[in-house]
Design a protein around this motif. Structure first.
Motif, PDB file in Angstrom:
ATOM      1  N   TRP A 199      31.554  16.610  12.212  1.00 39.67           N
ATOM      2  CA  TRP A 199      30.942  15.312  11.958  1.00 39.67           C
ATOM      3  C   TRP A 199      31.551  14.652  10.719  1.00 39.67           C
ATOM      4  O   TRP A 199      30.865  14.019   9.936  1.00 39.67           O
ATOM      5  N   LYS A 200      32.847  14.780  10.584  1.00 39.80           N
ATOM      6  CA  LYS A 200      33.551  14.194   9.441  1.00 39.80           C
ATOM      7  C   LYS A 200      33.326  12.688   9.362  1.00 39.80           C
ATOM      8  O   LYS A 200      33.197  12.126   8.276  1.00 39.80           O
ATOM      9  N   LYS A 201      33.257  12.024  10.498  1.00 39.48           N
ATOM     10  CA  LYS A 201      33.130  10.560  10.513  1.00 39.48           C
ATOM     11  C   LYS A 201      31.687  10.079  10.413  1.00 39.48           C
ATOM     12  O   LYS A 201      31.453   8.876  10.304  1.00 39.48           O
ATOM     13  N   ASP A 202      30.736  10.981  10.433  1.00 40.80           N
ATOM     14  CA  ASP A 202      29.347  10.564  10.258  1.00 40.80           C
ATOM     15  C   ASP A 202      29.197   9.984   8.854  1.00 40.80           C
ATOM     16  O   ASP A 202      29.686  10.580   7.885  1.00 40.80           O
ATOM     17  N   PRO A 203      28.550   8.833   8.700  1.00 44.22           N
ATOM     18  CA  PRO A 203      28.486   8.182   7.387  1.00 44.22           C
ATOM     19  C   PRO A 203      27.758   8.993   6.311  1.00 44.22           C
ATOM     20  O   PRO A 203      27.957   8.732   5.127  1.00 44.22           O
TER      21      PRO A 203
ATOM     22  N   TRP B 289      39.504  15.773   3.506  1.00 42.99           N
ATOM     23  CA  TRP B 289      39.718  14.449   2.904  1.00 42.99           C
ATOM     24  C   TRP B 289      40.870  14.490   1.904  1.00 42.99           C
ATOM     25  O   TRP B 289      40.891  13.762   0.924  1.00 42.99           O
TER      26      TRP B 289
ATOM     27  N   GLU C 141      42.633  11.253   0.599  1.00 41.66           N
ATOM     28  CA  GLU C 141      41.844  10.192  -0.025  1.00 41.66           C
ATOM     29  C   GLU C 141      42.219  10.035  -1.496  1.00 41.66           C
ATOM     30  O   GLU C 141      42.367  11.034  -2.213  1.00 41.66           O
TER      31      GLU C 141
END
Length: 172
Positions: free
Chosen positions: A60-64, A94, A97
């Motif tokens: 769930w890396k893209k879950d906010p 990440w 980033e």
């Protein structure tokens, strides 16, 4: 059955396995993500929390909520193993980033880890390892290595930093 085990089994190793199986086998179930978040924040077993952190970061890396939750755990969780797991997952998931270097740097200097057993992973050392691997040419890396080699309160981190400093100066 897995949901019930995650929430109520008295054995941490059972909850740990149930977290992994639920996350891997029932990712699309609407209860899975909330259960993982709940385990990350409230399970009394560090291994269960670490498993939930790893599954969240991977599935769930893209879950906010995932990134803010991991950052919050690194900065303020009382459990050194939870901080370490969150740190490792951030550095893995990440790594590209622009804010990651500063987060790792801050952890390498300020994590409150105090060694109680020889086998424990120190979040400061994990952060330092990731900085060396991901940012060998960053202008602050060598300064940080020197600082940790001289000033870290943990003997193992100081020894690690001294060894890496020697290798680093030979290679650069």
């Amino acid at each position: 059955m897995l949901k019930q085990l995650i929430q109520s089994d008295v054995h941490g190793n059972v909850r740990h396995s149930a977290v992994q199986e639920l996350a891997r086998g029932w990712k699309k179930d609407p209860d899975t993500l909330p259960l993982l978040k709940q385990r990350v924040q409230s399970d009394d077993n560090g291994n269960v929390r670490r498993a939930a952190i790893q599954e969240l970061a991977e599935g769930w890396k893209k879950d906010p909520d995932t990134l803010p939750l991991l950052k919050q755990l690194i900065q303020s969780d009382d459990d050194k193993f939870v901080r370490s797991a969150a740190l490792q997952e951030l550095a893995r998931g990440w790594k590209d980033e622009p804010w990651l270097f500063e987060l790792l740097y801050n952890c390498a200097i300020n994590d409150p880890f105090q060694r109680q057993d020889n086998w424990e992973d120190n979040p400061r050392q994990i952060a330092l390892e990731r900085i060396i691997k991901l940012y060998p040419d960053h202008p602050k890396t060598l300064t940080l290595l020197r600082d940790r080699a001289e000033n870290d309160t943990d003997d193992k981190v100081r020894e690690f930093a001294q060894k890496k400093l020697k290798q680093f100066t030979q290679n650069h």
